[in-house]
Design an enzyme around this catalytic site. Sequence first.
Site, PDB file in Angstrom:
ATOM      1  N   ARG A 144      18.933  30.563  38.439  1.00 29.22           N
ATOM      2  CA  ARG A 144      20.226  30.421  39.113  1.00 29.22           C
ATOM      3  C   ARG A 144      20.252  29.129  39.932  1.00 29.22           C
ATOM      4  O   ARG A 144      19.218  28.547  40.254  1.00 29.22           O
ATOM      5  CB  ARG A 144      20.480  31.616  40.033  1.00 29.22           C
ATOM      6  CG  ARG A 144      20.469  32.965  39.343  1.00 29.22           C
ATOM      7  CD  ARG A 144      20.654  34.079  40.358  1.00 29.22           C
ATOM      8  NE  ARG A 144      20.674  35.401  39.740  1.00 29.22           N
ATOM      9  CZ  ARG A 144      19.606  36.174  39.565  1.00 29.22           C
ATOM     10  NH1 ARG A 144      18.414  35.740  39.981  1.00 29.22           N
ATOM     11  NH2 ARG A 144      19.707  37.363  39.008  1.00 29.22           N
ATOM     12  N   LYS A 168      17.598  36.976  43.788  1.00 28.41           N
ATOM     13  CA  LYS A 168      18.443  37.837  44.607  1.00 28.41           C
ATOM     14  C   LYS A 168      17.595  38.903  45.296  1.00 28.41           C
ATOM     15  O   LYS A 168      16.644  39.422  44.716  1.00 28.41           O
ATOM     16  CB  LYS A 168      19.515  38.501  43.739  1.00 28.41           C
ATOM     17  CG  LYS A 168      20.605  37.538  43.261  1.00 28.41           C
ATOM     18  CD  LYS A 168      21.699  38.287  42.530  1.00 28.41           C
ATOM     19  CE  LYS A 168      22.847  37.362  42.141  1.00 28.41           C
ATOM     20  NZ  LYS A 168      23.936  38.087  41.449  1.00 28.41           N
ATOM     21  N   HIS A 238      25.779  27.668  35.929  1.00 27.81           N
ATOM     22  CA  HIS A 238      25.626  29.002  35.337  1.00 27.81           C
ATOM     23  C   HIS A 238      25.838  28.971  33.828  1.00 27.81           C
ATOM     24  O   HIS A 238      25.327  29.827  33.105  1.00 27.81           O
ATOM     25  CB  HIS A 238      26.601  29.980  35.982  1.00 27.81           C
ATOM     26  CG  HIS A 238      25.972  31.296  36.328  1.00 27.81           C
ATOM     27  ND1 HIS A 238      24.953  31.419  37.252  1.00 27.81           N
ATOM     28  CD2 HIS A 238      26.184  32.545  35.845  1.00 27.81           C
ATOM     29  CE1 HIS A 238      24.581  32.687  37.331  1.00 27.81           C
ATOM     30  NE2 HIS A 238      25.297  33.386  36.488  1.00 27.81           N
ATOM     31  N   ARG A 241      22.552  28.580  32.362  1.00 26.25           N
ATOM     32  CA  ARG A 241      21.819  29.854  32.428  1.00 26.25           C
ATOM     33  C   ARG A 241      22.245  30.755  31.275  1.00 26.25           C
ATOM     34  O   ARG A 241      21.413  31.375  30.598  1.00 26.25           O
ATOM     35  CB  ARG A 241      22.097  30.519  33.771  1.00 26.25           C
ATOM     36  CG  ARG A 241      21.469  31.908  33.950  1.00 26.25           C
ATOM     37  CD  ARG A 241      21.678  32.351  35.406  1.00 26.25           C
ATOM     38  NE  ARG A 241      21.473  33.765  35.622  1.00 26.25           N
ATOM     39  CZ  ARG A 241      20.289  34.340  35.865  1.00 26.25           C
ATOM     40  NH1 ARG A 241      19.202  33.588  35.883  1.00 26.25           N
ATOM     41  NH2 ARG A 241      20.180  35.628  36.098  1.00 26.25           N
ATOM     42  N   HIS A 264      17.098  39.796  36.119  1.00 21.02           N
ATOM     43  CA  HIS A 264      18.081  40.872  36.214  1.00 21.02           C
ATOM     44  C   HIS A 264      17.409  42.163  36.667  1.00 21.02           C
ATOM     45  O   HIS A 264      16.277  42.465  36.259  1.00 21.02           O
ATOM     46  CB  HIS A 264      18.763  41.110  34.863  1.00 21.02           C
ATOM     47  CG  HIS A 264      19.790  40.080  34.526  1.00 21.02           C
ATOM     48  ND1 HIS A 264      20.248  39.868  33.243  1.00 21.02           N
ATOM     49  CD2 HIS A 264      20.468  39.198  35.302  1.00 21.02           C
ATOM     50  CE1 HIS A 264      21.150  38.903  33.248  1.00 21.02           C
ATOM     51  NE2 HIS A 264      21.299  38.484  34.480  1.00 21.02           N
ATOM     52  N   TYR A 273      24.845  39.422  26.687  1.00 25.88           N
ATOM     53  CA  TYR A 273      24.549  38.281  25.808  1.00 25.88           C
ATOM     54  C   TYR A 273      24.487  38.679  24.337  1.00 25.88           C
ATOM     55  O   TYR A 273      24.573  37.815  23.462  1.00 25.88           O
ATOM     56  CB  TYR A 273      23.227  37.628  26.232  1.00 25.88           C
ATOM     57  CG  TYR A 273      23.319  37.002  27.595  1.00 25.88           C
ATOM     58  CD1 TYR A 273      24.028  35.822  27.799  1.00 25.88           C
ATOM     59  CD2 TYR A 273      22.722  37.607  28.695  1.00 25.88           C
ATOM     60  CE1 TYR A 273      24.134  35.263  29.051  1.00 25.88           C
ATOM     61  CE2 TYR A 273      22.820  37.047  29.961  1.00 25.88           C
ATOM     62  CZ  TYR A 273      23.532  35.879  30.127  1.00 25.88           C
ATOM     63  OH  TYR A 273      23.639  35.325  31.376  1.00 25.88           O
TER      64      TYR A 273
END
Length: 292
Positions: A144, A168, A238, A241, A264, A273
Amino acid sequence: MDLFFKYLQYEKRYSPHTLTSYYTDLGQFSQYLNEVYQITDPAEADHTIIRSWLLTLVQNNIKPRSINRKIACLRSYYRFLLAQQRVQTNPMLRIKAPKATKKLPAFVHEEPFNHLLDTFEFEENFEGQRDRLILEFLYGTGIRLAELTGIEHTDIELRAKTVRVLGKGNKERIVPLNDSLLHSIETYLEYKKSQFDNNNSGNLLVTNKARPLYPKFVYRVVKKYINMITTSEHSSPHTLRHSFATHLLNKGADLNAIKDLLGHASLAATQVYTHNSIDKLKSIFEKAHPKA
């Protein structure tokens, strides 16, 4: 509200981006309460008042995804108020979020982007090699934007060919580096040493004044080069990414492995995806199935 945001930052460990968004959302809600209902304390708002604000957002053509984020903010806020015994009941229990259409992740095609990296003559100086490294890092690792700008020299393990990133929720993960990216890092470090008198400490990627890169800077660099190969309006960090994940999937990479590389929390976030790979699946089907 200050106590709420300290709770999100230090206990829930929300990202700076989410904190900024929630701060804006709660500020807009508070302003609405004050202007329309003369209410200065959000704890006094009930579900009918909250619905009236959400209806106003819809009438102002605010996108469902943005409204859903504001609802998520209020849900967290009123749960917090309930835990603090500032409210007796949670008004958000009677609020339903609007259905948002799911957009497929935008990505750049493999051949033109790799052609850009292989043939474009980036300037043989600090700025040119930094730009190249930004592109290669985002595409070569799928990290990210916030993870990229947070990388420090000590996070890079050249011998192990890995980088440690902080994702995150302050979750660390180790991401592998390919040989091309390693070469770009080494070249960049040489120019950085020359530019700043052997000062290779702190943040890996810096501005011309040796300050850590900021989001808008990275956006400008990515947009500049992606616009050379596509007319798509999607040219953000992004996007690279998304391209990283899509191209891996097209090459047959395991979905669980991609999930771990992207950082994730669940496989559900990675499965989006698979939709981008339907053309690839069709091609395989047509070549392999007897009845195709």
